[in-house]
Design a protein around this motif. Structure first.
Motif, PDB file in Angstrom:
ATOM      1  N   ILE A 250       0.863  -1.178   0.000  1.00 23.60           N
ATOM      2  CA  ILE A 250       0.000   0.000   0.000  1.00 23.60           C
ATOM      3  C   ILE A 250       0.903   1.232   0.000  1.00 23.60           C
ATOM      4  O   ILE A 250       1.784   1.358   0.855  1.00 23.60           O
ATOM      5  N   VAL A 251       0.699   2.090  -0.976  1.00 24.78           N
ATOM      6  CA  VAL A 251       1.459   3.331  -1.042  1.00 24.78           C
ATOM      7  C   VAL A 251       0.589   4.418  -0.423  1.00 24.78           C
ATOM      8  O   VAL A 251      -0.540   4.649  -0.853  1.00 24.78           O
ATOM      9  N   VAL A 252       1.131   5.042   0.638  1.00 25.76           N
ATOM     10  CA  VAL A 252       0.354   6.022   1.404  1.00 25.76           C
ATOM     11  C   VAL A 252       0.902   7.428   1.157  1.00 25.76           C
ATOM     12  O   VAL A 252       2.053   7.722   1.482  1.00 25.76           O
ATOM     13  N   GLY A 253       0.087   8.275   0.592  1.00 26.88           N
ATOM     14  CA  GLY A 253       0.504   9.659   0.363  1.00 26.88           C
ATOM     15  C   GLY A 253       0.046  10.541   1.500  1.00 26.88           C
ATOM     16  O   GLY A 253      -1.087  10.432   1.975  1.00 26.88           O
ATOM     17  N   LEU A 254       0.948  11.410   1.968  1.00 28.01           N
ATOM     18  CA  LEU A 254       0.569  12.368   3.010  1.00 28.01           C
ATOM     19  C   LEU A 254       0.057  13.635   2.322  1.00 28.01           C
ATOM     20  O   LEU A 254       0.797  14.323   1.613  1.00 28.01           O
TER      21      LEU A 254
END
Ligand code: PRP
Length: 178
Positions: free
Chosen positions: A39-43
């Motif tokens: 899972i790629v989590v963008g802030l």
């Protein structure tokens, strides 16, 4: 909004950013090779441009999620108080996680977010930051992958704002007050 007049000088071109993103994506891909649970989590909001470029360079099965943390409001200085304004939609327990940040400055935001996400039991968790201002660091933290180390300049563009403006510039620019 701000009334103080300024100009923006290009600091890192769109072409240099694209080349670096490609390079870093290759390293990330090698690191997470074989995973089917990334899972790629963008802030939000600053990373929205960077994450879109990073995920498109990854030849891996990925899910994308977002988390919004804010420490700056509309000002230029960190308030040192990190607030979670929007949490992830999905669970990350047992998953591989890549946290994508636009810039690490004092380190408060990334440190707070990493403590929070680690407490949810991911299998592996790594970080990528496009920019790093090591001279500003107050918390001992570093992203696993960094695009560019920069001096203590006020930067905008490629997702990064000044008073919510300039996020749409395709390059990283330096704000110069006139
Ligand atoms: C900025 C930036 C990082 C953080 C870095 O976010 O996007 O998340 O500050 O600063 P730090 O290392 O000193 O914590 P901001 O709070 O301005 O929100 P935004 O991403 O919505 O612009």
């Amino acid at each position: 909004m701000t009334d103080r007049p300024y100009v923006i000088d290009e600091m890192i071109s769109a072409k240099s950013i694209a080349a670096r993103v490609e390079e870093l994506a290759r390293e990330i891909q090698a690191h997470f090779k074989g995973t089917d649970k990334l899972i790629v989590v963008g802030l939000l909001r600053g990373s929205f441009v960077f994450i879109s470029d990073v995920v498109r360079e990854l030849d891996l099965p990925v899910e994308v999620d977002f988390l919004e943390a804010s420490s700056y409001g509309d000002g230029m200085e960190s308030s040192r108080e990190v607030r979670i304004l929007k949490d992830l939609r999905g669970e990350i327990s047992g998953r591989d996680v890549l946290v994508v940040e636009d810039i690490v400055d004092t380190g408060f935001t990334l440190s707070h977010v990493m403590n929070l996400l680690k407490s949810r039991g991911p299998a592996r968790i790594e970080t990528i930051a496009l920019l790093d201002k090591p001279s500003r660091r107050e918390v001992d933290i570093r992203a696993t992958w960094t695009g560019f180390e920069i001096p203590d300049e006020f930067v905008v563009g490629y997702g990064i704002d000044y008073a919510q403006r300039n996020r749409n510039l395709p390059y990283i620019g330096k704000v110069r007050f006139t």
